[in-house]
Design a protein around this motif. Structure first.
Motif: not given
Length: 708
Positions: A453, A457, A460, A468, A474
Motif C-alpha cells: 500500500y 500510494k 500522494r 504519506l 494513508c
C-alpha cells in the motif's frame, strides 16, 4: 375431425398459457431458476432500477400470490424508496397468508416510522404481551413512547414524564436482552438524563462509548455530567477527547474553557500531569529491522507554530545539504517556535529554536534536518495528534526513527516530516494498524499489504511536501512508540515482499472489518483494479444470501448477526460487526445549504457486496448526491457504507431522524483485518490469507518479478 382456424387459434393460446403457467411453476420450484430471479432482482436493486424491480416482483406475485418471501421483498423494496404505505400493504398481504408475529412486528415498526402511531400501538401492545423479551418489539415500544413524549397529540393517557419513564423501562429490558445494541444503550442514557437520573445516564453513556466509540457525543455528555458532579479533572480529560473528535466545534471548546475556569487548580493539575508524563517517558531503544533502499517522507504536522522535542542522544541540526547549524544536548527540552510578523519584536515573521529557558539557539528560514547523533536513539516529539475528527482520535508523545524535517511555511507556521526507510516505517505502521498480539501469520499478511500500500500510494501528498500522512487517510503510523518485537519480527520475516499484479505493484487496500463480503476496488472508487470483492465466510453458511443483494437480502444481511470471518465475538475493539446509530435530520440540514427542509435519504446505487456508493439527499428545494466515502462523512462519520436507512417521520410527514443500521468498519476494499485474524487463528498461512483476499495478486520481491 378437422378444426376451424379460430378453434386452432384458441387452442394455441390456451396451450401457450398453459406453458407460461408451467414455466412459472418450474421457476418457483427450481432453486436454480429462483436463484436466477434473485440475482436479477439484486442487480436491479443495486443499480437503482427500482421500477424494473417492482414490476418484476408484482408480475411474479400475480402468478403466485401465495409466495410470502416475494411480499417481503416488495415491502423492503418500497421501504427503501420511502413508500411506507405500500410496504405496509405488502406486509398485510403477507400476514393474510401466514400470521407470523415477527412479520407483524416489522409491520408495526413500519407503521410507527411513517407516523401512524395509533395503528402501530394497536399492533405492538399484543406483541409485547406475547413476546415481552423480543428485541424488535421492545425497540418498537421504546421508540413509540419516545415519540409520544415529543408529540402531545399522540400522548393521550400519558404525561411527558410517564412516556419517558415507559421508554426507559423498555430500553432497560432491551439492553438486558441485547447488551451489544449500543444504540439502545445510548437512547437509555439520553432518556435517563432527561429524567434526571444522572447516575444511570453517566453509566449508560460510558457503556455506549465502550460498545461503539462512534457515538461521538457520548464523550461530551460524559464530560458534562462529570463536571456537574464536581469531578473536574476527569471531565477535562473527557473534554480533551471530545475536542479531538470534534476539533471545529466552537461551543464544545467554550464549554471546556468554562470548566477549566471553574476549577483552575484542577486544570493546572491536568496540564502539570501531562508535562510530567512527557518528562518521565523514555523512548525505547531502536532495534534493527531490515535494510531498504526506499525512503518514505511521513507528514506528522501539516502546519503548526510550536513544537516541543528532545533527543535520546545529542541532536545534530543541519540543512538538507548537511551543512551543520547547531547541536542540541541529549535529554533536554527544545522548542521550535514560529512568530508571525504581528507578534514578533522585529515585526518580521521568524522561525526559531529555543531551549527550555526560552533562549534562542538558532533561527532559520529554510528547511532543517534534525538527526540523532546515535542512530539507535530516537527523536521524541510532544503531543502528536492522530486521526483528528474520528472517534478513535488521540494525542500522545511519540518517538521516531530516522530524521525529523522542519519546513517553514511563510505566513502560517512550519511543517514537520519524518524521513525514514520503508522497513522502519513499516515497523511503526504494523502495530498501529493491527494489534501486535494477533497471530504471526496475520501480522505477516498485514506487513506485506501495508508495504504494498505504501509503495502504491507513495507521493500522494507531494503537493504538501511529503509522501504519506500518519493517519487513516494513508496508514496509521505511530513511530517507535507503537513498536513491539512480535510485529517487528513479522516485518523482518516479510522484508521486501509485496503484492504484484503482473510486473506492477498491486494497488491494494485494507480495512478493519468488511462485514462479511469485501468490495471491488473499481466499484468502491471507480478506478480499474485487479482487487476484487470476495465472500469472506465459510461457504457452508449464508446460503440464503446471494450477491448482489435483493431488498430483503440487503436488510437481512445488514441487520442480522451473520456468520463471517470478521464476526469475531469478544475481540477487544472489534465487537461492532453489526451496528446501528441515529442521525438527526436537523444535523444533516445544516450541511445542506439551499436544499430546504430534508425529505428523504435514498441509496440509489450499491456495490455487488451491498455497500452504498451513491446517496441521494432530497430537500424541499432540491437534491444533492453523495458518493463513496463522502457518504460516511456526510452522515456524521459512521463506520462504513454497508448501510440500511430507516427514517422516523413526525406527525406532518417530515423525517425527524434516521436510524442507520450498518455492518463492518472502514471501506471494505481488499484485505479484511479482523477476517485475517480469524483465518490465521484457523490455521491459514500468510500466503493463503493473501490468496483469499487478493486472488489476482502474487507475493513477490520488491526488486524481482519472480514469485516467492
Amino acid at each position: 375431425m378437422l378444426k376451424s382456424k379460430s378453434e386452432t387459434s384458441m387452442s394455441g393460446w390456451a396451450f401457450l398459457g398453459a406453458l407460461a403457467v408451467l414455466a412459472a411453476q418450474l421457476l418457483l420450484a427450481s432453486p436454480a431458476l429462483a436463484d436466477s430471479f434473485q440475482l436479477k432482482l439484486g442487480k436491479w436493486f443495486a443499480q437503482g432500477r427500482v421500477l424494473e424491480a417492482e414490476e418484476a416482483l408484482t408480475g411474479r406475485l400475480e402468478k403466485n400470490p401465495g409466495d410470502t418471501d416475494l411480499w417481503l421483498e416488495l415491502a423492503d423494496l418500497r421501504k427503501s424508496q420511502y413508500d411506507y404505505g405500500g410496504a405496509v400493504e405488502a406486509y398485510q398481504r403477507c400476514l393474510a397468508l401466514n400470521n407470523d408475529w415477527k412479520v407483524r412486528a416489522q409491520m408495526a415498526l413500519a407503521l410507527e416510522q411513517m407516523g401512524r402511531f395509533e395503528d402501530a400501538e394497536k399492533e405492538f401492545l399484543p406483541l409485547v404481551q406475547a413476546h415481552p423479551d423480543d428485541p424488535d418489539v421492545l425497540w418498537g415500544m421504546a421508540r413509540l413512547r419516545l415519540c409520544q413524549f415529543k408529540w402531545k397529540s399522540i400522548r393521550k393517557q400519558f404525561t411527558p414524564q410517564e412516556a419517558l419513564g415507559l421508554a426507559k423501562k423498555y430500553l432497560q429490558k432491551l439492553v438486558a436482552a441485547k447488551p451489544e445494541f449500543a444504540l439502545a444503550t445510548w437512547e437509555l442514557a439520553e432518556v435517563s438524563r432527561a429524567l434526571g437520573d444522572d447516575d444511570l445516564a453517566l453509566k449508560s453513556y460510558e457503556r455506549a462509548a465502550r460498545l461503539d466509540g462512534s457515538f461521538k457525543l457520548a464523550h461530551r455528555a460524559i464530560a458534562e455530567l462529570l463536571a456537574a458532579k464536581g469531578k473536574y479533572r476527569e471531565a477535562l480529560v473527557k473534554y480533551d477527547q471530545a475536542m479531538a473528535i470534534e476539533p471545529d466545534d466552537k461551543r464544545l471548546k467554550a464549554e471546556a474553557r468554562r470548566v477549566a475556569k471553574a476549577a483552575p487548580e484542577e486544570a493546572q493539575k491536568r496540564r502539570d500531569e501531562r508535562l510530567e508524563q512527557w518528562e518521565k517517558w523514555k523512548a525505547p531503544e531502536e532495534k534493527t529491522i531490515a535494510p531498504s533502499p526506499v525512503t518514505v517522507r511521513v507528514g506528522l504536522f501539516t502546519v503548526i507554530n510550536r513544537l516541543l522535542l528532545r533527543g535520546g542522544s545529542p541532536l545534530l541540526v543541519m540543512t538538507p545539504a548537511q551543512t551543520p547549524v547547531t547541536t542540541l544536548a541529549a535529554g533536554v527540552d527544545y522548542h521550535v517556535v514560529y512568530e508571525s510578523a504581528k507578534n514578533s519584536a522585529s515585526h518580521q515573521e521568524i522561525w526559531v529554536l529555543r531551549d527550555s529557558h526560552g533562549r534562542k539557539v538558532a533561527s532559520f528560514t529554510e528547511r532543517l534536518w534534525i538527526v540523532p547523533q546515535d542512530p539507535q536513539k530516537a527523536i521524541v516529539l510532544h503531543a502528536v495528534p492522530s486521526n483528528t475528527g474520528y472517534f478513535f482520535a488521540r494525542e500522545e508523545d511519540r518517538a521516531y526513527r530516522g530524521l525529523v524535517e522542519i519546513s517553514p511555511r511563510p505566513g502560517r507556521g512550519f511543517q514537520v516530516v519524518n524521513r525514514v526507510t520503508l522497513e522502519d516505517y513499516l515497523a511503526g505502521v504494523l502495530p498501529s494498524e493491527m494489534p501486535y498480539d494477533w497471530p504471526l501469520e496475520a501480522l505477516k499478511a498485514q506487513a506485506i499489504v501495508a508495504r504494498t500500500y505504501a509503495l502504491s500510494k507513495m507521493g500522494r501528498h507531494n503537493e504538501e511536501g511529503f509522501d504519506l500522512c500518519d493517519s487513516v487517510h494513508c496508514e496509521v503510523y505511530r513511530g517507535l512508540r507503537a513498536e513491539h518485537e512480535r510485529s517487528n519480527e513479522a516485518v523482518r520475516q516479510t522484508a521486501g515482499l509485496i503484492l504484484k499484479h503482473g510486473r506492477k505493484v498491486m494497488p491494494v487496500a485494507y480495512s478493519a472489518q468488511c462485514g462479511g463480503h469485501t468490495q471491488d476496488y473499481a466499484e468502491a472508487w471507480g478506478y480499474k483494479s485487479p482487487v476484487v470483492g470476495v465472500e469472506d465466510y465459510d461457504p457452508r453458511y449464508n446460503q440464503d444470501i446471494l450477491f448482489p443483494l435483493s431488498p430483503l437480502s440487503a436488510e437481512k444481511w445488514i441487520k442480522e448477526n451473520r456468520v463471517a470471518n470478521c464476526r469475531a465475538g469478544g475481540l477487544k475493539g472489534y465487537q461492532n460487526f453489526r451496528w446501528a446509530t441515529l442521525v438527526k435530520a436537523d444535523f444533516l440540514q445544516k450541511k445542506l445549504a439551499g436544499l430546504g427542509r430534508l425529505r428523504r435519504l435514498i441509496v440509489t446505487h450499491r456495490s455487488t457486496a451491498g455497500w452504498a456508493d451513491r446517496l441521494l439527499v432530497e430537500g424541499e428545494q432540491g437534491s444533492k448526491e453523495f458518493k463513496g466515502d463522502y457518504i460516511r462523512s456526510f452522515l456524521g462519520g459512521i463506520r462504513s457504507n454497508l448501510i440500511w436507512i430507516e427514517p422516523q417521520f413526525n406527525l406532518k410527514g417530515w423525517p425527524e431522524e434516521f436510524i442507520i443500521y450498518g455492518g463492518g468498519w472502514g471501506h471494505g476494499v481488499g484485505m479484511c483485518q479482523v477476517g485475517t485474524y480469524s483465518l490465521a487463528r484457523g490455521g491459514k498461512t500468510c500466503g493463503e490469507i493473501l490468496e483469499h483476499y487478493f486472488p489476482k495478486g502474487d507475493v513477490k520481491s520488491l526488486d524481482s518479478p519472480k514469485a516467492k
